[in-house]
Structure formats: C-alpha cells, structure tokens
Scaffold this motif. Structure first.
Motif, short mmCIF file in Angstrom:
data_model
loop_
_atom_site.label_atom_id
_atom_site.label_comp_id
_atom_site.label_asym_id
_atom_site.label_seq_id
_atom_site.Cartn_x
_atom_site.Cartn_y
_atom_site.Cartn_z
N SER A 65 0.80 -1.29 0.04
CA SER A 65 -0.09 -0.01 -0.08
C SER A 65 0.89 1.17 0.09
N GLU A 66 0.27 2.26 -0.12
CA GLU A 66 1.00 3.58 0.12
C GLU A 66 1.60 3.93 -1.08
N SER A 67 1.01 5.11 -1.98
CA SER A 67 1.28 5.23 -3.30
C SER A 67 2.76 5.37 -3.69
N GLU A 68 3.36 6.14 -2.81
CA GLU A 68 4.93 6.25 -2.96
C GLU A 68 5.62 5.10 -3.26
N ASN A 69 5.11 4.03 -2.01
CA ASN A 69 5.85 2.72 -2.24
C ASN A 69 5.60 2.12 -3.49
N ILE A 70 4.40 2.05 -3.98
CA ILE A 70 3.81 1.61 -4.97
C ILE A 70 4.65 2.09 -6.11
N LEU A 71 4.76 3.33 -6.45
CA LEU A 71 5.34 4.06 -7.46
C LEU A 71 6.79 3.67 -7.52
N ARG A 72 7.44 3.51 -6.41
CA ARG A 72 9.09 3.09 -6.32
C ARG A 72 9.01 1.58 -6.87
N TYR A 73 8.11 0.96 -6.53
CA TYR A 73 8.22 -0.57 -6.77
C TYR A 73 7.81 -0.80 -8.38
N VAL A 74 6.89 -0.04 -8.98
CA VAL A 74 6.74 0.08 -10.32
C VAL A 74 7.91 0.49 -11.01
N ASP A 75 8.30 1.48 -10.60
CA ASP A 75 9.62 1.88 -11.39
C ASP A 75 10.75 0.93 -11.33
N GLN A 76 11.11 0.48 -10.14
CA GLN A 76 12.32 -0.37 -9.74
C GLN A 76 12.30 -1.81 -10.13
N THR A 77 10.80 -2.33 -10.19
CA THR A 77 10.95 -3.65 -10.14
C THR A 77 10.01 -4.33 -11.42
N LEU A 78 9.14 -3.38 -11.70
CA LEU A 78 8.14 -3.84 -12.89
C LEU A 78 8.21 -3.15 -14.30
N ALA A 79 8.78 -1.97 -14.23
CA ALA A 79 9.18 -1.28 -15.54
C ALA A 79 10.23 -1.67 -16.31
#
Length: 79
Positions: A65-79
């Motif tokens: 949860s938490e948008s900033e954590n999710i955004l970091r995960y998207v950028d570092q892991t999923l993208a």
C-alpha cells in the motif's frame, strides 16, 4: 495471477499509480472499491488494511500500500 490494483474512483493517489502502470506499459486489472471504508472488506482481506491504493503482484507474491511505495516498486521492479 498478474497485477491487481485496488483503487477508488476519484482518488488522486490511485490515479498516480494508474498513470505509472500505464506509462510503463504494465498490464494490470483494477479492482474498484467502495467509497466507505467499512465496506472495503476485500481490500482488508488482501492487505490487512482498508486504505487504497493497494497493489497486489501475484506473480512475485508482493502486496503493498501507500502510493509512494507502489510508485517506487513500479519503477524499480515492474518497469
């Protein structure tokens, strides 16, 4: 299993996560939740809390949860 995003229509934090996932070209499914916190039982079941956004990466066994954590995960892991 893929990526699921639990979100509330009109939530600016949820919109940031939607935008990041879309811009990264990541396929995901949105689970729209009720506006009332007391009616967000599915979100509580998967994340232990009722706030949104919540991202579930079923392929990696990650729920966050938490948008900033999710955004970091998207950028570092999923993208």
């Amino acid at each position: 299993m893929g990526i699921e995003l639990y979100a509330l229509d009109g939530c600016p934090y949820c919109e940031k996560v939607h935008d990041a996932l879309s811009e990264a070209g990541i396929d995901y499914e949105t689970q729209w939740v009720d506006a009332l916190h007391s009616d967000r039982n599915e979100v509580k079941r998967v994340s232990g809390q009722r706030g949104v956004p919540v991202l579930v990466d079923g392929d990696r066994g990650v729920t966050m949860s938490e948008s900033e954590n999710i955004l970091r995960y998207v950028d570092q892991t999923l993208a």
